[in-house]
Design a protein around this motif. Sequence first.
Motif, PDB file in Angstrom:
ATOM      1  N   ALA A 108       1.156  -1.057   0.313  1.00 28.98           N
ATOM      2  CA  ALA A 108       0.267  -0.194  -0.047  1.00 28.98           C
ATOM      3  C   ALA A 108       0.856   1.564   0.120  1.00 28.98           C
ATOM      4  O   ALA A 108       0.509   2.330  -0.764  1.00 28.98           O
ATOM      5  CB  ALA A 108      -1.046   0.269   1.153  1.00 28.98           C
ATOM      6  N   LYS A 109       2.046   1.124   0.989  1.00 31.60           N
ATOM      7  CA  LYS A 109       2.530   2.274   0.552  1.00 31.60           C
ATOM      8  C   LYS A 109       3.751   2.620  -0.580  1.00 31.60           C
ATOM      9  O   LYS A 109       3.261   4.217  -1.148  1.00 31.60           O
ATOM     10  CB  LYS A 109       4.032   1.826   1.893  1.00 31.60           C
ATOM     11  CG  LYS A 109       3.801   2.353   3.412  1.00 31.60           C
ATOM     12  CD  LYS A 109       5.406   2.332   3.933  1.00 31.60           C
ATOM     13  CE  LYS A 109       5.327   3.437   5.387  1.00 31.60           C
ATOM     14  NZ  LYS A 109       6.361   2.938   6.104  1.00 31.60           N
ATOM     15  N   ALA A 110       3.751   1.829  -1.218  1.00 32.75           N
ATOM     16  CA  ALA A 110       4.229   1.492  -2.929  1.00 32.75           C
ATOM     17  C   ALA A 110       3.615   2.448  -3.573  1.00 32.75           C
ATOM     18  O   ALA A 110       3.764   3.011  -4.464  1.00 32.75           O
ATOM     19  CB  ALA A 110       4.885   0.019  -3.359  1.00 32.75           C
ATOM     20  N   ALA A 111       1.957   1.760  -3.695  1.00 34.96           N
ATOM     21  CA  ALA A 111       0.530   1.733  -4.153  1.00 34.96           C
ATOM     22  C   ALA A 111       0.388   3.521  -4.267  1.00 34.96           C
ATOM     23  O   ALA A 111       0.811   4.221  -5.400  1.00 34.96           O
ATOM     24  CB  ALA A 111      -0.252   1.377  -4.130  1.00 34.96           C
ATOM     25  N   LEU A 112       0.494   4.551  -2.814  1.00 33.11           N
ATOM     26  CA  LEU A 112       0.666   5.742  -2.693  1.00 33.11           C
ATOM     27  C   LEU A 112       1.753   6.185  -3.021  1.00 33.11           C
ATOM     28  O   LEU A 112       1.695   7.710  -3.791  1.00 33.11           O
ATOM     29  CB  LEU A 112       0.271   6.035  -1.381  1.00 33.11           C
ATOM     30  CG  LEU A 112       0.187   6.980  -0.595  1.00 33.11           C
ATOM     31  CD1 LEU A 112      -1.009   7.334  -1.700  1.00 33.11           C
ATOM     32  CD2 LEU A 112      -0.133   6.944   0.917  1.00 33.11           C
ATOM     33  N   ARG A 113       3.066   5.438  -3.146  1.00 32.07           N
ATOM     34  CA  ARG A 113       4.029   6.690  -3.452  1.00 32.07           C
ATOM     35  C   ARG A 113       3.929   6.799  -4.936  1.00 32.07           C
ATOM     36  O   ARG A 113       4.379   7.981  -5.114  1.00 32.07           O
ATOM     37  CB  ARG A 113       5.419   5.872  -3.554  1.00 32.07           C
ATOM     38  CG  ARG A 113       5.677   6.051  -1.462  1.00 32.07           C
ATOM     39  CD  ARG A 113       7.324   5.263  -1.392  1.00 32.07           C
ATOM     40  NE  ARG A 113       7.313   5.555  -0.032  1.00 32.07           N
ATOM     41  CZ  ARG A 113       7.944   3.816   1.145  1.00 32.07           C
ATOM     42  NH1 ARG A 113       7.847   3.177   0.660  1.00 32.07           N
ATOM     43  NH2 ARG A 113       7.942   4.745   1.726  1.00 32.07           N
ATOM     44  N   ARG A 114       3.628   5.912  -6.036  1.00 27.13           N
ATOM     45  CA  ARG A 114       3.734   6.025  -7.204  1.00 27.13           C
ATOM     46  C   ARG A 114       2.566   7.226  -7.482  1.00 27.13           C
ATOM     47  O   ARG A 114       2.909   7.613  -8.706  1.00 27.13           O
ATOM     48  CB  ARG A 114       2.898   4.793  -7.188  1.00 27.13           C
ATOM     49  CG  ARG A 114       4.417   3.110  -7.722  1.00 27.13           C
ATOM     50  CD  ARG A 114       3.929   2.295  -8.616  1.00 27.13           C
ATOM     51  NE  ARG A 114       2.819   1.754  -8.735  1.00 27.13           N
ATOM     52  CZ  ARG A 114       3.386   0.729  -7.141  1.00 27.13           C
ATOM     53  NH1 ARG A 114       4.561   0.220  -6.611  1.00 27.13           N
ATOM     54  NH2 ARG A 114       2.103   0.187  -7.329  1.00 27.13           N
ATOM     55  N   GLU A 115       1.472   7.279  -7.014  1.00 23.49           N
ATOM     56  CA  GLU A 115       0.729   8.129  -7.222  1.00 23.49           C
ATOM     57  C   GLU A 115       0.662   9.482  -6.607  1.00 23.49           C
ATOM     58  O   GLU A 115       0.794  10.187  -8.116  1.00 23.49           O
ATOM     59  CB  GLU A 115      -0.573   7.511  -6.476  1.00 23.49           C
ATOM     60  CG  GLU A 115      -2.020   8.467  -6.360  1.00 23.49           C
ATOM     61  CD  GLU A 115      -3.296   8.294  -5.636  1.00 23.49           C
ATOM     62  OE1 GLU A 115      -3.353   9.077  -4.998  1.00 23.49           O
ATOM     63  OE2 GLU A 115      -3.038   7.269  -5.215  1.00 23.49           O
ATOM     64  N   ARG A 129       3.122  14.367  -8.392  1.00 28.19           N
ATOM     65  CA  ARG A 129       4.318  15.597  -8.196  1.00 28.19           C
ATOM     66  C   ARG A 129       4.723  16.199  -9.563  1.00 28.19           C
ATOM     67  O   ARG A 129       5.002  16.920 -10.329  1.00 28.19           O
ATOM     68  CB  ARG A 129       5.870  15.569  -7.327  1.00 28.19           C
ATOM     69  CG  ARG A 129       4.294  15.490  -6.089  1.00 28.19           C
ATOM     70  CD  ARG A 129       6.089  15.104  -5.035  1.00 28.19           C
ATOM     71  NE  ARG A 129       5.809  15.649  -3.707  1.00 28.19           N
ATOM     72  CZ  ARG A 129       6.719  15.417  -2.807  1.00 28.19           C
ATOM     73  NH1 ARG A 129       7.301  15.102  -2.647  1.00 28.19           N
ATOM     74  NH2 ARG A 129       6.236  15.687  -1.200  1.00 28.19           N
ATOM     75  N   ARG A 130       5.083  15.243 -10.578  1.00 22.60           N
ATOM     76  CA  ARG A 130       6.457  15.137 -11.666  1.00 22.60           C
ATOM     77  C   ARG A 130       4.916  16.112 -12.969  1.00 22.60           C
ATOM     78  O   ARG A 130       5.382  16.182 -13.606  1.00 22.60           O
ATOM     79  CB  ARG A 130       6.501  13.818 -12.111  1.00 22.60           C
ATOM     80  CG  ARG A 130       7.406  13.079 -11.923  1.00 22.60           C
ATOM     81  CD  ARG A 130       7.960  12.147 -12.098  1.00 22.60           C
ATOM     82  NE  ARG A 130       7.022  11.292 -13.046  1.00 22.60           N
ATOM     83  CZ  ARG A 130       6.453   9.676 -11.953  1.00 22.60           C
ATOM     84  NH1 ARG A 130       8.029   9.309 -11.164  1.00 22.60           N
ATOM     85  NH2 ARG A 130       5.948   8.828 -12.268  1.00 22.60           N
ATOM     86  N   ALA A 131       3.874  15.407 -12.324  1.00 21.06           N
ATOM     87  CA  ALA A 131       3.589  17.129 -13.546  1.00 21.06           C
ATOM     88  C   ALA A 131       2.643  18.356 -13.477  1.00 21.06           C
ATOM     89  O   ALA A 131       1.927  19.086 -13.920  1.00 21.06           O
ATOM     90  CB  ALA A 131       1.090  15.893 -13.514  1.00 21.06           C
ATOM     91  N   THR A 166       3.875  26.436 -11.241  1.00 25.92           N
ATOM     92  CA  THR A 166       3.283  26.397  -9.679  1.00 25.92           C
ATOM     93  C   THR A 166       4.672  25.922  -9.218  1.00 25.92           C
ATOM     94  O   THR A 166       4.289  26.367  -7.447  1.00 25.92           O
ATOM     95  CB  THR A 166       2.439  25.079  -9.890  1.00 25.92           C
ATOM     96  OG1 THR A 166       1.621  25.176 -10.759  1.00 25.92           O
ATOM     97  CG2 THR A 166       2.062  24.735  -8.764  1.00 25.92           C
ATOM     98  N   CYS A 167       5.630  25.369  -9.035  1.00 23.45           N
ATOM     99  CA  CYS A 167       6.639  24.609  -7.567  1.00 23.45           C
ATOM    100  C   CYS A 167       7.408  25.990  -6.904  1.00 23.45           C
ATOM    101  O   CYS A 167       7.430  26.185  -6.017  1.00 23.45           O
ATOM    102  CB  CYS A 167       7.347  23.695  -8.248  1.00 23.45           C
ATOM    103  SG  CYS A 167       6.362  22.368  -9.319  1.00 23.45           S
TER     104      CYS A 167
END
Length: 204
Positions: A10-17, A22-24, A29-30
């Motif tokens: 679940a951590k890995a999935a949330l990290r990917r999301e 952030r990459r987008a 904005t940054c």
Amino acid sequence: MAKNPLPVSAKAALRRELLAARRALPADTCRTAATALAARALELPELAGARTVAAYVSVGTEPGTRELLDALRAAGKRVLLPLLLPDNDLDWAVYEGPRSLAEAAHAGKMRLLEPTGPPLGPDAVTGADAVLLPGLAVDRRGMRLGRGGGSYDRVLERLERAGAHPALVVLLYDDEVVARVPEEPHDHPVQAVATPSGVRRFSS
């Protein structure tokens, strides 16, 4: 209170999301968020009253810290920045302004900006009054989701072994304050989160 760990996957999935979001983010904005984040973070009593702050240099589309580092230094704080060691542990050196940073390459990792001053040793962080932590999310309990590299887990373990209790503050974007993050037994809660729109403190 006993923790109720959720699956590591679940951590890995949330990290990917969260990393994809952030990459987008557009560059403007940054930049705007970084300016607002510096102002909000300085409102925290934990930073206002600190003499030594262990911080970090943001990279890529992480919530920007460069303005905050300079503001802390201008306020007379001693600012420590990390140096990544080969085993993923962190050494520390004093931040002496933007010209004291140099790009550092680490095998298999993104290029980082690190301080060029003399290393003070991994235990230097135990003398900090506040530690700014990178992260991807924090929940309403103050549980932080890191990037998974383990460097800051070692920092937190070192603080615990030393009996040091600096204020732990995570820096995030507004939508990264979430209802719940997966946790494991070794995870530590933070005392506060700063985002571009404001700050939130958590009870012990």
